[in-house]
Design an enzyme around this catalytic site. Structure first.
Site, PDB file in Angstrom:
ATOM      1  N   ASN A 142      15.857 -31.285   0.939  1.00 61.64           N
ATOM      2  CA  ASN A 142      16.453 -30.353   1.732  1.00 61.64           C
ATOM      3  C   ASN A 142      17.601 -31.193   2.478  1.00 61.64           C
ATOM      4  OD1 ASN A 142      15.315 -31.773   3.941  1.00 61.64           O
ATOM      5  ND2 ASN A 142      13.461 -30.298   4.225  1.00 61.64           N
ATOM      6  N   ASP A 185       8.435 -24.262  -1.899  1.00 62.50           N
ATOM      7  CA  ASP A 185       7.438 -24.035  -3.192  1.00 62.50           C
ATOM      8  C   ASP A 185       7.783 -23.051  -4.162  1.00 62.50           C
ATOM      9  OD1 ASP A 185       6.215 -25.916  -1.416  1.00 62.50           O
ATOM     10  OD2 ASP A 185       4.793 -24.617  -0.481  1.00 62.50           O
TER      11      ASP A 185
END
Length: 488
Positions: A192, A274
Site C-alpha cells: 500500500n 486480501d
C-alpha cells in the site's frame, strides 16, 4: 475483459492467518462507571482473516487452494480451521503449542465500528516449528500454478521460509515490509502507499518519509518513482494500492497502469486488500495480462467493500462486476459476441424483455428472481416507437435511454439492449438464450415468443407477479391524483 477459465488453477497461500470476529449489537445507554456506551451483544460473526481470507477468496473465485500457516493450540485456532473447511479451503496449518492464534475482534453498534481488540503473538516462530513449516511449504508448492505469500509481520516468514519460495515462477507477495522479499525476485508485490513510501525511505535509512509526503498527489508521487520502485522491490511487477484512489501497476518498460475505485467507508474496507490479492493472483495464473489482473483485483475489492464484515467475492460476483466496468448497455451485435464468450465458459444466459417505462417494485422483484436462475441476465427494452405502438398515445413516459440506464444500474442485470420491433424475435435468434422469462400473470402458452425459444433449444418460464404493481396502474393513479389536485 476475459479470463482463461478452461482449467482449475491450483493456488498455494502461505502466510499469517487470523480469525476475524464481528460483535454486533446496539447501544442505548452509557455506562455508570465511565462515559462509554454499553453495547448489548446480539450476534457474533466469525470469518477467516489475513492469509486465510485470501485463501477463502481464491476458493470462492474458482481456484483449488492449499493454505499453509501457523495457529495456536486454542479455541480461536479451532474456529478458524472449522470456518476454512466449511469454505472449501484445504488447510495445512501447523499448531504451535503455547502460541496464540491471531484473533481480531471488532465491536459494531448500529453499523458503526466502535472498538477493536486483538489477541496475537507476533514473535518469530521457534526453530522446531520453522523446520516443520519449511517441510510443509516445500511439499505444498510442488506443482502449484501460483503461490501467494501474505506477510503481515506475524512471525511466519523467517529468512529460511522466504528463501524456500525464492525462484517460484509465479510468486505474488502481499507484505507489510517489501524490502526483505527482494532476494526472492517475486513476480509481483502488492504494497500500500505507506509501505511504498517506507520502501523508498529505506534506501536512505529514512523511516519517516511518510510524514514528509503529507497530502501530496499520491498517484503522481508514485508515477514519478515507478522505475525506482521496481528496482528496490526486485519484482517483475509492483502494484501500489491507494485505497479509494485505486491502484497503480508498475512494470519494466511500460508506463504505470492505473485502476480506479469507488470510495467506500474505511471500516467497510476490512479484508479488501486480501480480496484484491486473490483476484489479481488468480487472473495472472489463468493467463490474463497484468493489466487485466489489476482490473480484476480492483473489481473484486469493489465487491467486498460494499458488504459488511470480512466479506468474500465469488467468481460470479467478479464476472458481473467486470461486465459492469465494460458497460451494461450493448448493441445487439456486440451482445451476441459477448454472450458467445460467456457460453464458452459454461455460463447460462437468461433473457427477458419489456417496456420498463416506470420501474417499480414488481419489475425489481422479478428481475432479482430472473438473475438467480442463471449466470448472465439480459434485459431487452422496447424502443420509444415500439412502446408507442404497443401502449398508445402518451407512452412511453420515460425515453428509452433513461429506461435502459436505470435497468443497467440494477445489481442483477448484466446487459441491456434495445429492440424496435413489437416482439424480440430477432434478438432471440441472435442471442439464443438458455432460459426466457417473463414476469406477470401470463402462462407460457400466452407468450408468442415461446415456440421460437423452444425451437432454439431454450426453456420458457413465467415468474411471480405482484398484484397492483403494473406500470399502467401506477400511471393511472398518478393521473387520478393530478386530476384531484386540479379540481381541489
Amino acid at each position: 475483459m476475459g479470463i482463461a477459465n478452461e482449467k482449475t488453477v491450483h493456488a498455494v497461500v502461505v502466510g499469517d492467518v487470523m480469525l476475524d470476529s464481528w460483535l454486533l449489537g446496539s447501544a442505548k445507554r452509557l455506562a455508570q462507571e465511565a462515559p462509554v456506551p454499553v453495547m448489548s451483544l446480539e450476534a457474533t460473526e466469525n470469518a477467516p482473516g489475513g492469509a486465510a481470507n485470501t485463501a477463502a477468496n481464491l476458493v470462492a473465485l474458482g481456484a483449488r487452494v492449499r493454505l499453509v500457516g501457523v495457529v495456536g493450540d486454542d479455541q480461536s485456532g479451532d474456529e478458524l480451521v472449522h470456518a476454512l473447511r466449511l469454505l472449501g479451503v484445504q488447510t495445512d496449518l501447523l499448531t504451535v503449542p503455547g502460541r496464540r492464534t491471531s484473533h481480531k475482534r471488532r465491536l459494531v453498534t448500529s453499523g458503526q465500528l466502535t472498538a477493536r481488540y486483538d489477541e496475537e503473538d507476533l514473535d518469530v516462530i521457534p526453530d522446531e516449528a520453522e523446520r516443520e513449516l519449511l517441510r510443509r511449504v516445500t511439499a505444498a508448492v510442488r506443482g502449484a500454478d501460483v503461490v501467494v505469500a501474505c506477510d503481515y509481520g506475524g512471525g511466519v516468514f523467517t529468512p529460511a521460509v522466504r528463501r524456500a519460495l525464492a525462484g517460484f515462477p509465479l510468486l505474488v507477495v502481499d507484505a507489510h515490509a517489501v524490502a526483505p522479499w527482494r532476494e526472492c525476485a517475486p513476480a509481483a508485490v502488492l504494497p500500500n502507499f505507506t509501505e511504498v513510501v517506507r520502501l523508498l525511505g529505506d534506501e536512505n535509512g529514512e523511516e519517516g518519509e511518510e510524514g514528509r509526503v503529507g497530502e501530496v498527489d499520491r498517484p503522481a508521487y508514485l508515477m514519478a518513482r515507478s522505475d525506482r520502485l521496481l528496482e528496490l522491490a526486485g519484482a517483475g511487477m509492483v502494484v501500489t494500492t491507494l485505497d479509494g484512489e485505486g491502484t497503480l501497476l508498475h512494470r519494466d518498460g511500460c508506463p504505470p497502469y492505473r485502476t480506479y475505485a469507488q470510495p467506500a467507508p474505511q471500516h467497510m474496507a476490512t479484508g479488501a486488500g486480501d480480496t484484491y490479492t486473490a483476484a489479481f493472483a488468480l487472473w495472472l495464473a489463468a493467463g490474463a495480462s497484468p493489466e487485466e489482473a489489476a482490473q480484476a483485483g480492483q473489481a473484486a475489492a469493489g465487491v467486498v467493500v460494499r458488504r459488511p464484515g470480512t466479506a468474500i467475492c465469488t467468481r460470479h460476483d467478479l464476472l458481473r462486476a467486470l461486465r459492469r466496468r465494460e458497460g451494461a448497455v450493448q448493441t445487439p451485435e456486440r451482445l451476441a459476441q459477448l454472450l458467445d464468450e460467456h457460453r464458452r465458459r459454461g455460463e447460462r444466459v437468461v433473457f427477458t424483455n419489456g417496456c420498463f417505462d416506470v420501474l417499480h417494485r414488481g419489475h425489481v422483484t422479478y428481475l432479482e428472481q430472473a438473475g438467480r436462475l442463471g449466470d448472465v441476465l439480459v434485459v431487452a427494452v422496447n424502443s420509444d416507437a415500439s412502446v408507442a405502438r404497443l401502449k398508445g398515445p402518451g407512452r412511453p413516459v420515460n425515453p428509452c435511454e433513461d429506461r435502459m440506464s436505470v435497468l443497467a444500474a440494477l445489481n442483477d442485470v448484466d446487459y441491456v439492449v434495445e429492440f424496435d420491433e413489437d416482439t424480440p424475435e430477432r434478438l432471440l435468434r441472435m442471442i439464443r438464450p438458455e432460459l426466457y422469462v417473463k414476469g406477470g400473470d401470463y402462462t407460457p402458452e400466452m407468450l408468442p415468443e415461446a415456440p421460437l425459444v423452444r425451437a432454439l433449444g431454450g426453456e420458457v418460464r413465467v415468474l411471480g407477479y405482484l398484484p397492483d404493481h403494473s406500470t399502467s396502474a401506477i400511471i393511472d393513479r398518478m393521473k387520478s391524483q393530478s386530476e384531484q389536485l386540479g379540481n381541489a
